[in-house]
Design an enzyme around this catalytic site. Structure first.
Site, short mmCIF file in Angstrom:
data_model
loop_
_atom_site.label_atom_id
_atom_site.label_comp_id
_atom_site.label_asym_id
_atom_site.label_seq_id
_atom_site.Cartn_x
_atom_site.Cartn_y
_atom_site.Cartn_z
CG ASP A 109 -0.32 -0.53 2.49
OD1 ASP A 109 0.93 -0.56 2.56
OD2 ASP A 109 -1.05 -0.91 3.40
CG ASP B 168 -9.10 -1.18 11.44
OD1 ASP B 168 -8.08 -1.84 11.14
OD2 ASP B 168 -9.48 -0.20 10.78
CG HIS C 5 -5.83 -2.09 8.65
ND1 HIS C 5 -6.05 -0.95 9.38
CD2 HIS C 5 -4.48 -2.24 8.64
CE1 HIS C 5 -4.90 -0.45 9.78
NE2 HIS C 5 -3.93 -1.22 9.34
CD GLU D 103 -8.78 0.89 7.59
OE1 GLU D 103 -8.90 -0.05 8.39
OE2 GLU D 103 -8.14 1.92 7.86
C1 F6R Z 1 1.48 -1.43 6.12
C2 F6R Z 1 0.18 -2.07 6.21
C3 F6R Z 1 -0.63 -2.07 7.45
C4 F6R Z 1 0.17 -2.36 8.73
C5 F6R Z 1 -0.75 -2.27 9.96
C6 F6R Z 1 -0.01 -2.54 11.24
O1 F6R Z 1 2.01 -1.58 4.82
O2 F6R Z 1 -0.24 -2.59 5.22
O3 F6R Z 1 -1.66 -3.02 7.32
O4 F6R Z 1 0.73 -3.63 8.63
O5 F6R Z 1 -1.33 -1.01 10.00
O6 F6R Z 1 0.91 -1.51 11.44
P1 F6R Z 1 2.01 -1.57 12.59
O7 F6R Z 1 2.97 -2.62 12.20
O8 F6R Z 1 2.63 -0.20 12.57
O9 F6R Z 1 1.27 -1.89 13.86
#
Ligand code: F6R
Length: 236
Positions: free
Chosen positions: A69, A136, A138, A143
């Protein structure tokens, strides 16, 4: 599904184990396509991979990567963009052949989404997809929703995601509200999925995702239908 849930002592162990799994993948198949993630969870993993490369134990010269992403509106020079993150933590330190991160600044984002899916298809899909998980549920920036989105698409970030990611920005108002994300299809078609999560606050969502009902309200729950998932979790 085969799901292996590995609980480790701390972030250091999580990072070492995740790096070892990725490194084994590259050693087994030198032209692997790696699906990569940003965020705080994989930083230690990337550090270990860089060290392995520097020690001469790992060769990325035939490896291609596709990231999950990118924030809309941030280009590669913006230090909050995911392209910048990947360059800083991994790509600029290793001899990787080719790297793809969706562009958040293409004037035609619809075309960008289509081209990204085409790129993944042309590469023959993903061998190993590394994932983190949002509070959440994701994965990528898929989302909670009424449906599981298959293809690369544009999303409006959930307020809880914006709040969680504000820690990386000067203020919450600087966090982009939209992102481009890979959809569920290439993730589900990846030969292996490796999900890493650390911290007490990820415990509930991991329970929901892997032991609760499969629902697009908890996007990661779709992984219960994947045939080869490894989850590494550290409470600390
Ligand atoms: C990042 C991504 C997100 C993160 C998620 C957890 O490329 O796709 O899904 O993996 O937001 O983020 P952290 O590791 O910062 O808790």
């Amino acid at each position: 599904m085969t799901m292996e849930f590995i609980k480790v002592k701390n972030y250091d162990e999580l990072s070492k184990l995740a790096a070892q799994i990725i490194s084994n993948q590259v050693k087994e198949k030198e032209n692997s396509v790696l699906g990569l993630a940003t965020g705080s969870s994989p930083i230690g993993t990337y550090e270990n991979l860089v060290n392995e490369y520097k020690n001469g134990n790992l060769d990325f010269s035939k490896v291609t990567s596709v990231n999950l992403d990118e924030y809309i509106g941030l280009d590669e020079n913006n230090d909050q963009s995911y392209r910048y993150f990947m360059n800083k933590h991994l790509f600029s330190h290793i001899n990787i052949k080719e790297t793809f991160v969706p562009s958040g600044v293409n004037a035609d984002m619809e075309a960008e989404c289509k081209a990204y899916d085409k790129k993944i298809e042309d590469l023959g899909g993903i061998d190993l997809q590394l994932l983190g998980i949002g509070l959440d549920g994701h994965i990528g920036f898929n989302e909670p929703d009424e449906i599981f989105e298959k293809d690369t698409h544009i999303v409006t970030l959930d307020p809880s995601t914006i709040e969680a990611n504000a820690r990386f920005f000067n203020s919450i108002d600087d966090v982009p509200t939209k992102a481009i994300t890979m959809g569920m299809l290439p993730i589900m078609q990846a030969k292996k999925v490796l999900l890493i999560a650390n911290g007490q606050n990820k415990k509930d969502i991991l329970d929901k995702a892997f032991y609760g009902p499969i629902t697009p309200k908890v996007p990661a729950s779709i992984l219960q239908l994947h045939k080869n998932v490894t989850v590494i979790f550290s409470e600390n």
